[in-house]
Design a protein around this motif. Structure first.
Motif, mmCIF file in Angstrom:
data_model
loop_
_atom_site.group_PDB
_atom_site.id
_atom_site.type_symbol
_atom_site.label_atom_id
_atom_site.label_comp_id
_atom_site.label_asym_id
_atom_site.label_seq_id
_atom_site.Cartn_x
_atom_site.Cartn_y
_atom_site.Cartn_z
ATOM 1 N N GLY A 292 -30.801 17.299 -28.952
ATOM 2 C CA GLY A 292 -29.649 16.394 -28.975
ATOM 3 C C GLY A 292 -28.654 16.720 -27.874
ATOM 4 N N ILE A 293 -28.417 18.021 -27.659
ATOM 5 C CA ILE A 293 -27.495 18.427 -26.589
ATOM 6 C C ILE A 293 -28.040 17.976 -25.232
ATOM 7 N N SER B 157 -18.859 18.887 -23.121
ATOM 8 C CA SER B 157 -19.202 17.474 -23.192
ATOM 9 C C SER B 157 -18.877 17.013 -24.615
ATOM 10 N N CYS B 158 -19.061 15.734 -24.888
ATOM 11 C CA CYS B 158 -18.746 15.199 -26.210
ATOM 12 C C CYS B 158 -19.726 14.109 -26.567
ATOM 13 N N VAL C 276 -18.215 4.733 -22.642
ATOM 14 C CA VAL C 276 -18.017 5.373 -23.945
ATOM 15 C C VAL C 276 -18.890 6.631 -24.020
ATOM 16 N N TRP C 277 -18.452 7.598 -24.849
ATOM 17 C CA TRP C 277 -19.245 8.813 -25.051
ATOM 18 C C TRP C 277 -20.593 8.453 -25.671
ATOM 19 N N PRO C 278 -21.634 9.228 -25.415
ATOM 20 C CA PRO C 278 -22.933 8.965 -26.061
ATOM 21 C C PRO C 278 -22.787 9.008 -27.581
ATOM 22 N N PRO C 279 -23.636 8.257 -28.285
ATOM 23 C CA PRO C 279 -23.567 8.283 -29.749
ATOM 24 C C PRO C 279 -23.889 9.674 -30.295
ATOM 25 N N MET C 280 -23.327 9.966 -31.478
ATOM 26 C CA MET C 280 -23.623 11.245 -32.114
ATOM 27 C C MET C 280 -25.031 11.185 -32.718
ATOM 28 N N GLU D 136 -26.374 12.049 -20.320
ATOM 29 C CA GLU D 136 -25.503 10.876 -20.141
ATOM 30 C C GLU D 136 -24.059 11.266 -19.824
ATOM 31 N N ALA D 137 -23.613 12.363 -20.431
ATOM 32 C CA ALA D 137 -22.238 12.855 -20.226
ATOM 33 C C ALA D 137 -22.349 14.329 -19.849
#
Ligand code: MD6
Ligand code: FE
Length: 194
Positions: free
Chosen positions: A17-18, A43-44, A69-73, A24-25
């Motif tokens: 996931g990281i 990052s977030c 926008v930040w990537p989805p969680m 992307e970010a």
């Protein structure tokens, strides 16, 4: 509350996931309002991301580096965070922000309070991956002498209720080589920002 090895079985999925989020970010060293680059790379992901720059500390829905926008969680992130919070006595925790910190040898985090969130009745869930570090857990005033808590790969800390605004930080990361994360320690902190 420290939940030892609570995230161990999820560690591979969390690292994947990281990698996805930071493709992307990308990790970056943000600057404090005082102009100093933070030693941990950040990052977030999620609906809100925590940022710091000359204008101050805040949450915002977009990544200032990209304007997107930040990537989805990732679902596994959210599920782990909710399960840990529930285990610690916070059954309704639905994070909207996950801050990802990457520490290299020599990196540290000075004593601070997490107080940029709207609702301090919501806890914070903190997941440690990779190299071990000594966590400092202080009081509600900076002057209170912190206790030292060693945190290892897979440990989860849930932080809430009367402890929510306690000062905390991490001591300087020592060099090492972890089988999953190599020369790094990663920390995921899940928050309800809004
Ligand atoms: C870290 N963590 O462990 C930095 N904040 O690398 C934090 O600043 C933190 O672990 C609030 C609650 C838990 C944490
Ligand atoms: Fe913090």
């Amino acid at each position: 509350m420290v939940l030892r090895q609570f995230a161990l079985a999820d560690a591979d999925a969390l690292m994947a996931g990281i990698a996805q989020v930071t493709s992307e970010a990308p990790f970056r060293h943000m600057r404090t309002p005082g102009g100093h680059a933070m030693s941990a790379a950040m990052s977030c992901c999620g609906e809100q991301g925590w940022v710091t720059d000359a204008r101050g500390y805040r949450y915002q829905p977009d990544d200032p580096e990209s304007g997107r926008v930040w990537p989805p969680m990732p679902r596994r992130f959210r599920e782990l965070a909710s399960k840990a919070a529930e285990t610690a006595g916070f059954p309704d925790f639905e994070p909207d922000a996950c801050l990802i910190n990457r520490y290299q040898p020599g990196a540290k985090m000075g004593l601070h309070q997490d107080k940029d969130e709207d609702d301090f009745s919501q806890p914070i869930v903190s997941v440690s991956l990779g190299l071990p570090v000594v966590f400092q857990f202080g009081g509600l005033k900076r002057s209170e002498k912190p206790v030292r808590v060693p945190l290892a790969h897979g440990d989860v800390v849930v932080w809430g209720g009367p402890a929510r605004l306690r000062y905390h930080g991490v001591l300087t990361l020592k060099a090492g080589d972890h089988p999953l994360t190599g020369p790094y320690r990663y920390n995921l902190t899940f928050r309800r920002a809004r």
